[in-house]
Scaffold this active site. Structure first.
Site, PDB file in Angstrom:
ATOM      1  N   TRP B 335       0.829  -1.201   0.000  1.00 15.37           N
ATOM      2  CA  TRP B 335       0.000   0.000   0.000  1.00 15.37           C
ATOM      3  C   TRP B 335       0.870   1.260   0.000  1.00 15.37           C
ATOM      4  CZ3 TRP B 335      -0.348   3.693   3.991  1.00 15.37           C
ATOM      5  CH2 TRP B 335      -1.273   4.715   3.748  1.00 15.37           C
ATOM      6  N   HIS B 336       1.997   1.212   0.728  1.00 21.21           N
ATOM      7  CA  HIS B 336       2.880   2.377   0.757  1.00 21.21           C
ATOM      8  C   HIS B 336       3.468   2.642  -0.624  1.00 21.21           C
ATOM      9  CE1 HIS B 336       2.882   3.699   4.866  1.00 21.21           C
ATOM     10  NE2 HIS B 336       3.057   2.479   5.315  1.00 21.21           N
ATOM     11  N   GLY B 337       3.697   1.600  -1.393  1.00 16.92           N
ATOM     12  CA  GLY B 337       4.236   1.794  -2.734  1.00 16.92           C
ATOM     13  C   GLY B 337       4.996   0.576  -3.195  1.00 16.92           C
TER      14      GLY B 337
END
Lengths: 79, 405
Positions: B335-337
């Protein structure tokens, strides 16, 4: 089996402690319950009391003490 | 053209306070001016996505339309009495599809790819997925379209949370709080905003803007001189400096968001609760970015364990919790990347919490032999703090710069 007995039985099984003398103690603060144990509790409640308690129903504040759990189970039962 | 990004400078707070004044006066007298609130949101959203950011604005509108169609189609499906798992999965996959695209886009080349993405998409997705899951569980019976749009586009928290829940928001958003409660809201809101000033504009500024670039330069210089893994004391300095910056900057932002919400009579949940005094990693995740970790706990961890237990996928309870931690934190990492250091950050925290659980079980069994006093507690806090700071060094992406560029 009445709700109180059923809930205490399940909690006893999960925490390894008899909680009948600490009905208003917060089980999350004392570390007796965590997410894992909660899920197990919901499944056991489903099995033993016939209520359907989906995970979404679970709100830590409303399920934090033995008394609150009993109250919650009873309200779900009457729905 | 005026473009106003939330909470970026002190002047912004004067503007927003003036704009909120009619709403505040209304709430004080027990009335919630919903039309004015809508107008306020519309104007400030426009100012956030106008000028050079208009492409983002268009995407936000398309996103909202898409999620509305999806949510209400799913609600209609549930209300027709059906509840198939594959339909639910399909709905969730569709709901996270835009976010997935936004996360993949930076890794693609081309002009179109570079334009994909808009502020708030990550945080909006939590809200839409939550509503889909609760519709399936019937804990949300009916989604009110007006409440839903106010919930999704609630201005103070749009860009980076905290992540509220639909049912909680719904309780606040239609009524005006009692006078006494609202005065308490104003008191707390003011305190949070001033605490936010201290955190973000002073402490966060010192760590992030004044010191961090200097330490970074030194860490790269010494790192290259030392060779090997390019480690240096300056890198250790970077780790602590970045950790402090990350906390004070983000906690400051969150305080602004919560404070502004309180002024609007909405009790947005808090995001941080003194994370650096955590006694262990589990404790840490109950104090750090709480609305995110609680979302993961409730919608990933618990659902995964519920599903796995019900279908008896993993019988051993300890193994199951370990698998669930991995799933939980891996998804958080993604989700962060989609870069190696976010994924490693996720795995690192999963391992840390698994090890922590093993230790806690061991401690429970040997309660009598293991000393417990002020010193062991101080040591636990010290250890947790350092484990966490190391994870933030990973998270910062600085190692990527140091090693591969």
């Amino acid at each position: 089996m009445d709700t109180k007995e059923a809930v205490l039985d399940i909690l006893n099984e999960l925490t390894g402690e008899d909680l009948s003398d600490q009905m208003d103690d917060n089980l999350f603060d004392s570390g007796l319950l965590d997410s894992m144990a909660t899920v197990q509790m919901l499944l056991e409640l489903q099995e033993k009391t016939g209520i359907t308690a989906p995970v979404s129903e679970f709100n830590r504040d409303e399920w934090s003490t033995p008394n609150k759990i009993i109250e919650k189970v009873e309200s779900l039962r009457n729905e | 053209m005026i473009n106003l990004q939330p909470y970026t400078n002190p002047r912004y707070f004067i503007i927003i306070l003036v704009a909120l004044l009619p709403l505040i006066i209304g709430l004080y007298y027990g009335k919630r001016f919903k039309t004015y609130e809508a107008l306020f949101s519309l104007v400030f959203l426009f100012l956030m996505f106008d000028g050079k950011d208009w492409i983002q604005g268009v995407q936000l509108i398309a996103y909202i339309v898409f999620q509305f169609v999806l949510t209400f189609a799913y609600q209609k499906y549930i209300k027709s009495g059906r509840n198939k798992t594959w339909v639910f999965c399909l709905a969730v996959i569709l709901a996270i599809a835009p976010l997935t695209l936004v996360k993949i886009a930076p890794h693609m080349h081309g002009k179109v790819a570079s334009l994909i993405g808009f502020m708030g998409v990550s945080y909006l997705t939590f809200k839409t997925v939550e509503v889909l899951m609760e519709l399936r569980d019937k804990t949300i019976q009916t989604v009110n379209p007006i409440t839903y749009i106010r919930f999704l586009l609630f201005y103070p928290t749009l860009s980076s949370g905290p992540i509220d829940r639909y049912r909680r928001f719904e309780k606040d958003c239609d009524k005006a709080p009692e006078r006494e409660e609202y005065i308490e809201n104003l008191r707390l809101g003011t305190r949070y905003i001033f605490q936010g000033f201290l955190y973000k504009f002073i402490i966060g500024y010192v760590f992030g803007t004044l010191w961090l670039p200097q330490v970074a330069k030194a860490a790269i210089l010494y790192g290259h001189a030392n060779g090997g893994l390019r480690l240096s004391w300056a890198l250790v300095g970077y780790m602590y400096c970045y950790s402090m910056y990350l906390f004070f900057d983000f906690a400051g932002y969150s305080l602004f968001a919560v404070g502004t919400s309180y002024f609007m009579g909405i009790r947005t949940p808090m995001n941080f609760n003194k994370p650096f005094i955590s006694k262990n990693i589990k404790d840490f995740w109950n104090r750090w970015h709480m609305t995110l970790s609680f979302w993961f706990r409730d919608f990933i961890f618990m659902r995964f364990t519920f599903f796995a237990m019900k279908h008896k996928l993993i019988k051993n309870r300890i193994r199951l919790s370990q698998a669930a931690y991995l799933v939980d934190f891996l998804i958080m990492g993604f989700w962060h990347g989609l870069t190696w250091y976010y994924i490693v950050y996720g795995i690192y925290h999963a391992l840390a919490i698994i090890i922590n659980d093993i230790w806690l079980r061991f401690k429970r069994k040997h309660r009598k032999q293991i000393p417990h006093n002020k010193f062991t507690e101080a040591f636990a806090i010290f250890l947790t703090f350092n484990v966490v700071c190391l994870s933030f060094l990973l998270f910062s992406g600085f190692l990527d710069t140091l090693w591969f560029h």
